[in-house]
Design a protein around this motif. Structure first.
Motif, PDB file in Angstrom:
ATOM      1  N   THR A 174      19.727  38.963  68.684  1.00 51.20           N
ATOM      2  CA  THR A 174      18.412  39.313  69.194  1.00 51.20           C
ATOM      3  C   THR A 174      17.617  38.036  69.450  1.00 51.20           C
ATOM      4  N   ALA A 209      17.540  46.186  73.814  1.00 50.21           N
ATOM      5  CA  ALA A 209      16.315  46.468  74.544  1.00 50.21           C
ATOM      6  C   ALA A 209      15.577  45.159  74.820  1.00 50.21           C
ATOM      7  N   PRO A 210      14.816  45.077  75.916  1.00 50.94           N
ATOM      8  CA  PRO A 210      14.120  43.831  76.238  1.00 50.94           C
ATOM      9  C   PRO A 210      13.215  43.314  75.128  1.00 50.94           C
ATOM     10  N   ASP A 211      12.631  44.220  74.333  1.00 57.13           N
ATOM     11  CA  ASP A 211      11.761  43.760  73.243  1.00 57.13           C
ATOM     12  C   ASP A 211      12.513  43.526  71.937  1.00 57.13           C
ATOM     13  N   ARG A 256      15.506  47.773  69.654  1.00 61.63           N
ATOM     14  CA  ARG A 256      16.554  48.787  69.610  1.00 61.63           C
ATOM     15  C   ARG A 256      17.788  48.285  70.344  1.00 61.63           C
ATOM     16  N   TRP A 280      19.767  48.290  79.867  1.00 65.37           N
ATOM     17  CA  TRP A 280      18.354  48.671  79.844  1.00 65.37           C
ATOM     18  C   TRP A 280      17.679  48.257  81.156  1.00 65.37           C
ATOM     19  N   ASP A 305      11.858  46.909  82.119  1.00 69.48           N
ATOM     20  CA  ASP A 305      10.676  47.271  81.340  1.00 69.48           C
ATOM     21  C   ASP A 305      11.001  47.966  80.026  1.00 69.48           C
ATOM     22  N   GLY A 306      12.292  48.209  79.751  1.00 65.66           N
ATOM     23  CA  GLY A 306      12.690  48.821  78.495  1.00 65.66           C
ATOM     24  C   GLY A 306      12.419  50.306  78.399  1.00 65.66           C
ATOM     25  N   ARG A 307      12.061  50.940  79.491  1.00 70.75           N
ATOM     26  CA  ARG A 307      11.705  52.366  79.460  1.00 70.75           C
ATOM     27  C   ARG A 307      12.894  53.268  79.808  1.00 70.75           C
ATOM     28  N   VAL A 335      17.389  53.692  79.972  1.00 73.96           N
ATOM     29  CA  VAL A 335      18.733  53.240  79.636  1.00 73.96           C
ATOM     30  C   VAL A 335      19.667  53.726  80.748  1.00 73.96           C
TER      31      VAL A 335
END
Length: 300
Positions: free
Chosen positions: A203, A244-246, A249, A289, A292-294, A296
């Motif tokens: 990560t 995930a971009p952030d 997850r 992803w 924007d991570g919204r 999959v």
């Protein structure tokens, strides 16, 4: 720095088009002898290969080196560097090879200086160890070898600062190794997996995440001293993962059914199985992803 990137549909079509362009040449694969096996076990004659301008077998990994340059590795025992958007073949990297799967490349990763390649190299030569090869990122020229891994290698990942290399091994009880570049001994040896490692990643905060074929998800603290293990649903057959971009997850693809598991890397460790419309797909082993991570994206 991320060790992989997901391409647009146009980019995939560009790379795919390179696979069908034939060049009228035949290349000899030069053999580099790895760590000592019995001399008779190492191929001692050049192995002829038809150079088609593209891969001749499944592409196992795609690594984005920049917006205009990618790396692909394959069961055909080659790594290839491409220029986008034209899909021009820049360089073909060949290495130790042999009959059947000997020399197949299953894993690749890159940091700011190096490209790491690994797979089955050396496994069939009698000593049952494998190695990781390092190339110069800019030129593709060889820079070094990490030898003596105890199983074929399924996955590689560099830490975001590029100083650590995580190695996922195939087969039960083989697990994960983490090496600090320039050091010969691993800083982490974790054999406590019931299945072989199918994928792993670091990560942005330096935590390592590994997924096994026995549906184990294990994430480590940034200093590698602590770990947490979660289980995916029965029969899931975990394959590739995507962060995930952030970094909160991961999405994990399934080789057994058209499903995706979302796993929280926070303290609760929640696991949610999603069942997108499958169409004709029998499984969704590949995941990604949106930026924007919204969303999959899953593929089979």
């Amino acid at each position: 720095m991320s060790t992989s990137s997901h391409l647009t549909g146009a980019d995939h079509r560009t790379v795919a088009s390179c696979r069908v362009r034939f060049a009228l040449s035949v290349a000899c694969c030069l053999l580099a002898v790895g760590p000592a096996a019995a001399a008779d076990d190492v191929p001692d004659r050049p192995i002829l290969r038809i150079e088609t301008g593209g891969h001749l077998a499944s592409i196992n990994r795609i690594v984005a080196l920049s917006r205009t340059r990618i790396l692909t590795v394959s069961d055909d025992q080659t790594a290839r560097l491409w220029r986008l958007p034209a899909g021009t073949l820049e360089k073909t990297v060949r290495g130790p090879a042999g009959p059947r799967d000997e020399g197949a490349i299953y894993a690749a990763a890159a940091n700011r200086r190096y490209i790491a390649l690994a797979g089955r190299t050396g496994w069939d030569w009698g000593n049952h160890t494998t190695s990781v090869r390092f190339l110069d990122r800019a030129s593709g020229l060889p820079k070094g070898v990490l030898r003596g891994l105890s199983a074929p290698i399924s996955s590689l990942a560099f830490s975001t600062d590029g100083r650590l290399l995580a190695i996922g091994l195939m087969g039960p009880g083989t697990g994960v190794r983490v090496f600090r570049l320039g050091k010969g001994k691993p800083v982490l040896v974790d054999k406590g997996f019931s299945g072989g490692i199918s994928d792993l990643a670091f990560t942005g905060t330096g935590r390592l995440v590994a997924v096994s074929e026995a549906n184990e998800v294990r994430f480590y603290t940034a200093d590698l001293s602590g770990r947490t293990t979660l289980s995916l649903p029965d029969g899931f057959r975990a394959w590739r993962l995507a962060l995930a971009p952030d970094g909160s997850r991961i999405a994990v693809g399934s080789r057994s059914r058209p499903a995706v598991a979302l796993v929280s890397l926070s303290g609760d460790g929640a696991v949610i199985e999603l069942h997108p419309p499958a169409g004709r797909a029998r499984s969704f082993p590949l995941v990604a992803w949106s930026a924007d991570g919204r969303s999959v994206i899953a593929a089979g």
